[in-house]
Design a protein around this motif. Sequence first.
Motif, PDB file in Angstrom:
ATOM      1  N   THR A 132       0.840  -1.203   0.000  1.00 15.32           N
ATOM      2  CA  THR A 132       0.000   0.000   0.000  1.00 15.32           C
ATOM      3  C   THR A 132       0.873   1.251   0.000  1.00 15.32           C
ATOM      4  N   VAL A 133       2.107   1.143   0.536  1.00 18.85           N
ATOM      5  CA  VAL A 133       3.078   2.238   0.504  1.00 18.85           C
ATOM      6  C   VAL A 133       4.436   1.653   0.160  1.00 18.85           C
ATOM      7  N   PRO A 134       4.987   1.922  -1.000  1.00 21.77           N
ATOM      8  CA  PRO A 134       4.323   2.496  -2.171  1.00 21.77           C
ATOM      9  C   PRO A 134       3.388   1.459  -2.782  1.00 21.77           C
ATOM     10  N   THR A 135       2.500   1.885  -3.651  1.00 21.13           N
ATOM     11  CA  THR A 135       1.541   0.965  -4.266  1.00 21.13           C
ATOM     12  C   THR A 135       2.246   0.111  -5.319  1.00 21.13           C
ATOM     13  N   MET A 136       2.259  -1.191  -5.082  1.00 20.64           N
ATOM     14  CA  MET A 136       2.844  -2.148  -6.037  1.00 20.64           C
ATOM     15  C   MET A 136       2.591  -3.559  -5.527  1.00 20.64           C
ATOM     16  N   ASN A 137       2.892  -4.532  -6.368  1.00 22.93           N
ATOM     17  CA  ASN A 137       2.811  -5.947  -6.008  1.00 22.93           C
ATOM     18  C   ASN A 137       4.160  -6.583  -6.285  1.00 22.93           C
ATOM     19  N   VAL A 138       4.616  -7.424  -5.354  1.00 20.01           N
ATOM     20  CA  VAL A 138       5.902  -8.095  -5.512  1.00 20.01           C
ATOM     21  C   VAL A 138       5.731  -9.564  -5.158  1.00 20.01           C
ATOM     22  N   VAL A 139       6.347 -10.413  -5.962  1.00 22.59           N
ATOM     23  CA  VAL A 139       6.358 -11.847  -5.699  1.00 22.59           C
ATOM     24  C   VAL A 139       7.810 -12.273  -5.532  1.00 22.59           C
ATOM     25  N   ALA A 140       8.078 -13.050  -4.492  1.00 17.14           N
ATOM     26  CA  ALA A 140       9.410 -13.606  -4.276  1.00 17.14           C
ATOM     27  C   ALA A 140       9.270 -15.118  -4.139  1.00 17.14           C
ATOM     28  N   ILE A 141      10.183 -15.819  -4.794  1.00 21.27           N
ATOM     29  CA  ILE A 141      10.251 -17.278  -4.695  1.00 21.27           C
ATOM     30  C   ILE A 141      11.630 -17.577  -4.134  1.00 21.27           C
ATOM     31  N   GLU A 142      11.684 -18.209  -2.956  1.00 19.21           N
ATOM     32  CA  GLU A 142      12.980 -18.432  -2.335  1.00 19.21           C
ATOM     33  C   GLU A 142      13.093 -19.828  -1.761  1.00 19.21           C
ATOM     34  N   GLY A 143      14.340 -20.228  -1.540  1.00 18.06           N
ATOM     35  CA  GLY A 143      14.615 -21.540  -0.979  1.00 18.06           C
ATOM     36  C   GLY A 143      15.885 -22.117  -1.551  1.00 18.06           C
ATOM     37  N   LYS A 144      15.908 -23.426  -1.685  1.00 12.45           N
ATOM     38  CA  LYS A 144      17.083 -24.115  -2.217  1.00 12.45           C
ATOM     39  C   LYS A 144      17.172 -23.884  -3.723  1.00 12.45           C
ATOM     40  N   LYS A 145      18.380 -23.632  -4.199  1.00 12.66           N
ATOM     41  CA  LYS A 145      18.620 -23.205  -5.571  1.00 12.66           C
ATOM     42  C   LYS A 145      17.921 -24.072  -6.610  1.00 12.66           C
ATOM     43  N   GLU A 146      18.146 -25.364  -6.575  1.00 14.76           N
ATOM     44  CA  GLU A 146      17.614 -26.253  -7.612  1.00 14.76           C
ATOM     45  C   GLU A 146      16.086 -26.223  -7.656  1.00 14.76           C
ATOM     46  N   GLU A 147      15.471 -26.227  -6.491  1.00 13.68           N
ATOM     47  CA  GLU A 147      14.008 -26.257  -6.427  1.00 13.68           C
ATOM     48  C   GLU A 147      13.404 -24.913  -6.821  1.00 13.68           C
ATOM     49  N   VAL A 148      14.042 -23.823  -6.401  1.00 14.77           N
ATOM     50  CA  VAL A 148      13.553 -22.488  -6.750  1.00 14.77           C
ATOM     51  C   VAL A 148      13.693 -22.264  -8.253  1.00 14.77           C
ATOM     52  N   ASP A 149      14.822 -22.677  -8.818  1.00 14.40           N
ATOM     53  CA  ASP A 149      15.009 -22.550 -10.269  1.00 14.40           C
ATOM     54  C   ASP A 149      13.927 -23.315 -11.028  1.00 14.40           C
ATOM     55  N   LYS A 150      13.584 -24.503 -10.543  1.00 19.49           N
ATOM     56  CA  LYS A 150      12.555 -25.327 -11.195  1.00 19.49           C
ATOM     57  C   LYS A 150      11.200 -24.611 -11.183  1.00 19.49           C
ATOM     58  N   VAL A 151      10.801 -24.077 -10.031  1.00 18.20           N
ATOM     59  CA  VAL A 151       9.519 -23.378  -9.917  1.00 18.20           C
ATOM     60  C   VAL A 151       9.529 -22.117 -10.779  1.00 18.20           C
ATOM     61  N   TYR A 152      10.618 -21.381 -10.740  1.00 17.35           N
ATOM     62  CA  TYR A 152      10.734 -20.163 -11.554  1.00 17.35           C
ATOM     63  C   TYR A 152      10.549 -20.506 -13.035  1.00 17.35           C
ATOM     64  N   ASN A 153      11.183 -21.565 -13.488  1.00 14.89           N
ATOM     65  CA  ASN A 153      11.066 -21.961 -14.898  1.00 14.89           C
ATOM     66  C   ASN A 153       9.654 -22.425 -15.245  1.00 14.89           C
ATOM     67  N   GLU A 154       8.977 -23.110 -14.305  1.00 15.96           N
ATOM     68  CA  GLU A 154       7.585 -23.514 -14.528  1.00 15.96           C
ATOM     69  C   GLU A 154       6.681 -22.299 -14.701  1.00 15.96           C
ATOM     70  N   LEU A 155       6.993 -21.229 -13.991  1.00 16.42           N
ATOM     71  CA  LEU A 155       6.164 -20.022 -13.996  1.00 16.42           C
ATOM     72  C   LEU A 155       6.650 -18.952 -14.978  1.00 16.42           C
ATOM     73  N   LYS A 156       7.652 -19.261 -15.781  1.00  9.81           N
ATOM     74  CA  LYS A 156       8.291 -18.255 -16.633  1.00  9.81           C
ATOM     75  C   LYS A 156       7.289 -17.513 -17.516  1.00  9.81           C
TER      76      LYS A 156
END
Length: 162
Positions: A128-152
Motif C-alpha cells: 500500500t506504501v508504495p503501491t505495487m505488487n511483488v512476488v518472491a520465490i525463495e529456498g534451495k537453488k535447484e528447487e527455486v530454479d525449477k519453480v521459476y522456470n515452470e512459472l516463466k
Amino acid sequence: MNEEYEYSFKVKDVAPFIDYCVNNDYELKKEYEQIRTLYKNSGKVMARITKNIYKNDEVEILNFKDDNLNDSTLKISRESKDLLVNDENREFVKSLLEILELNISKKLERKRYVYNHKNVIFEIDKYTVPTMNVVAIEGKKEEVDKVYNELKVVIDNNIIND
C-alpha cells in the motif's frame, strides 16, 4: 548468517501466483500486515526494522541484509539472524543504528501472504506504501530454479520493468 537464494519481481497482479500456490499443494503459512523501515548508509549492508501485525499479536524485529535492492530478478544475499525488538532493548537498537550511521531510507507497508511447499517459499506482497505488487520465490537453488522456470510464461506476462 543465512544465505538467501531468491527470485523477486514486481508484478501487475498477484492472483496468478496465488492460484499457482493453491493448485500445486502449497500451504498458506502466514497472512499478515507488515511495516518495514529500511536503514542505509554508504556501505554494503542495510538494517531493517520490521513490524509484523497478526490478528492477535504484533512482533517487531531488527535484522541486517546485503544492500542489493536493485531491479535484478535473481538475488543472492546474506541475511543476519533476527533480533526481537521490545521495550527493554529499543534504546539499544536505536543506538546501534546511530553508531553504524544507518539512517532511515524508506518505509514500506504491505500485506504479505507466505506459501510453503517442501523447500520453496512464496512471499506474495500487496504493497500500500508504495503501491505495487511483488512476488518472491525463495529456498534451495535447484528447487527455486525449477519453480521459476515452470512459472516463466506467467512471470513474463505479469512482470513490471520500471
